[in-house]
Design an enzyme around this catalytic site. Structure first.
Site, mmCIF file in Angstrom:
data_model
loop_
_atom_site.group_PDB
_atom_site.id
_atom_site.type_symbol
_atom_site.label_atom_id
_atom_site.label_comp_id
_atom_site.label_asym_id
_atom_site.label_seq_id
_atom_site.Cartn_x
_atom_site.Cartn_y
_atom_site.Cartn_z
ATOM 1 N N ASP A 290 -37.107 30.787 13.745
ATOM 2 C CA ASP A 290 -37.385 29.740 12.745
ATOM 3 C C ASP A 290 -38.869 29.790 12.355
ATOM 4 O OD1 ASP A 290 -37.321 27.408 11.246
ATOM 5 O OD2 ASP A 290 -37.313 26.070 12.988
ATOM 6 N N HIS B 121 0.857 -1.198 0.000
ATOM 7 C CA HIS B 121 0.000 0.000 0.000
ATOM 8 C C HIS B 121 0.891 1.246 0.000
ATOM 9 C CE1 HIS B 121 -3.175 2.814 1.218
ATOM 10 N NE2 HIS B 121 -4.065 1.840 0.996
HETATM 11 C C1 SPV Z 1 -34.996 21.868 11.588
HETATM 12 O O1 SPV Z 1 -33.865 21.396 11.823
HETATM 13 O O2 SPV Z 1 -35.173 23.025 11.264
HETATM 14 C C2 SPV Z 1 -36.169 20.992 11.660
HETATM 15 C C3 SPV Z 1 -36.141 19.820 12.534
HETATM 16 O O3 SPV Z 1 -37.149 21.301 11.035
HETATM 17 S S1 SPV Z 1 -36.863 20.285 14.040
HETATM 18 O O4 SPV Z 1 -36.151 21.466 14.534
HETATM 19 O O5 SPV Z 1 -36.746 19.176 14.952
HETATM 20 O O6 SPV Z 1 -38.260 20.608 13.790
HETATM 21 MG MG MG Z 2 -37.115 23.228 10.238
#
Ligand code: SPV
Ligand code: MG
Length: 431
Positions: A204, A89
């Protein structure tokens, strides 16, 4: 006559391989093992040509006496079968993480007096260029896009890690671990809405617009080759969703996961603590159908995420939706839960699998994190997503560093827990 064995994990035969074969020939009969697809992907070399072609290009070499299949990175099986006098190798396998493979070969050979031969590794401009070309090929949309479907066919479970920047992309791309004599790495990347938003200091709630999310994908794609699963939140209006599908597909993303919620989306891990509305089965099916209709390749996947367990609508509702979404054309189902106990997820998977043996199942074990990948695979799960762990590990570390610099009015106290500058520089490849 003595036998010399070497294993090739490559799509191209270059001067480095020929050098190894020339040295091998001096020791006896040359047998070359061709690593199977399954083993190659554990070794950070996703094949760009078929297994049959990899065998053919080696068989064509006059210097090779015999070609065999090696279906594991480690040598136990092949050494038991062939009992070669030598394994040869490139000496690059003396370095981590390949050292584990060399140790494995050496131990096996020592049991009957065999020997390892290390040949100086050839890494000149020519070989470097070939390596870079293969990498470039893997990062191209047409190769990257189909790779997720290929992995689902090849892996017991596709291990996916959250990324939200070039740097986290590099971690997903390059981290290889040796543990208990096995090498392992992540197979795919998840562009999480939660972590992409958090990295921008935003909630989010589908606030970070698509153009910005595409920018994140592009940053990740620039420095990686692994396939991408995009968190598409609710997918938005059907009229907008079709454009998203078209763009992601063109970019080389492998899949979008859309969740069956409507109106102002909040993160699922809030569950019923906040107002969240689940979409109707009919409307969500329309969205899936519209996305499937607009797609241009067979590679791209639209995965339907079911929020029934998160919203406490029950198992029957979750299953009814799963079958309806598959009927509407979904290429996969993601089932989510925020319970600490994985029981309801496993019950869903078992019941879904009773009637559907092939549609991929995706899970995100953030709350029920005690479950192992192999247990999930036993219940028919195909993709596991570690959806936020990189962000959650980086944030407290950065915050603590900021606190300590403020406290001590200098950076000396924090330095020993920081990555050395030299290491962070070498993480990033220069062209
Ligand atoms: C994310 O990672 O944004 C998701 C998964 O949607 S959760 O946060 O578990 O909803
Ligand atoms: Mg998400």
């Amino acid at each position: 006559m003595k036998t010399v064995y070497t294993c090739f994990c490559t799509d191209v035969i270059h001067e480095g391989h020929l050098n190894i074969l020339n040295v091998a020939k001096k020791y006896g009969k040359v047998i070359v093992g061709i690593l199977s697809d399954e083993a190659m992907i554990r070794f950070n070399r996703f094949p760009t040509i078929s297994f049959e072609d990899r065998i053919r290009i080696v068989k064509e070499l006059d210097i090779v006496d015999d070609v065999v299949v090696q279906d594991d990175i480690m040598y136990d099986k092949i050494v038991a079968e062939l009992r070669p006098d030598y394994i040869i190798h490139g000496d690059n396998w003396k370095d981590e993480p390949m050292k584990a493979i060399r140790d494995n070969a050496e131990t096996l050979l020592s049991e009957y007096g065999g020997e390892v031969i290390d040949v100086p590794y050839t890494y000149n401009e020519n070989v470097k260029r070939i390596d870079q070309r293969i990498k470039e090929k893997l990062s191209m949309p047409e190769y990257r896009r189909k790779r997720l479907r290929q992995l689902i066919g090849l892996c017991p479970i596709v291990k996916t890690i959250e990324v939200h920047s070039g740097l986290t992309g590099l971690i997903a791309e390059k981290t290889i671990v040796e543990h208990n004599g096995e090498l392992d790495q992540f197979d795919a990347m998840w562009i999480s809405s939660l972590c992409d938003s958090t990295a921008k200091g935003k909630p989010d709630i589908e606030l970070v617009d698509m153009t910005s999310r595409y920018r994140t994908i592009d940053d990740v794609m620039e420095v990686t080759t692994k396939p991408i699963i995009f968190d598409g939140d609710t997918g938005g209006l059907i009229e907008h969703f079709v454009y998203t599908v078209r763009t992601l597909e063109r970019m080389g993303v492998s899949a979008i996961i859309i969740e069956d919620k409507t109106g102002l989306k909040k993160n699922s891990l809030f569950g019923t603590e906040v107002q969240q509305t689940q979409d109707s089965i009919e409307h969500f099916c329309e969205k899936i159908k519209a996305g499937k209709k607009i797609q241009l390749t067979d590679d791209f996947m639209i995965i339907a995420r079911i929020e029934s367990l998160i919203l406490e609508q029950g198992m029957e509702d979750a299953l009814e939706r799963a079958f309806a979404y598959v009927e509407a054309g979904a290429d996969g189902i993601m089932i989510h839960s925020r319970k600490k106990d994985p029981a309801e997820i496993l019950e869903f998977c078992d019941k879904f699998r009773e009637k559907n043996s092939s549609t991929p199942i995706v899970v995100v074990p953030t709350s029920f994190n005690q479950i192992t990948e192999s247990e999930l695979a036993e219940h028919g799960v195909n993709i596991v997503i570690y959806a936020n762990q990189l962000t959650r590990s980086a944030f407290p570390a950065m915050e603590q560093t900021a606190r300590d610099i403020l406290k001590y009015h200098r950076a000396k106290e924090v330095d020993e827990r920081l990555m050395p500058i030299k290491e962070i520089i070498t993480l990033i490849d220069e062209l």
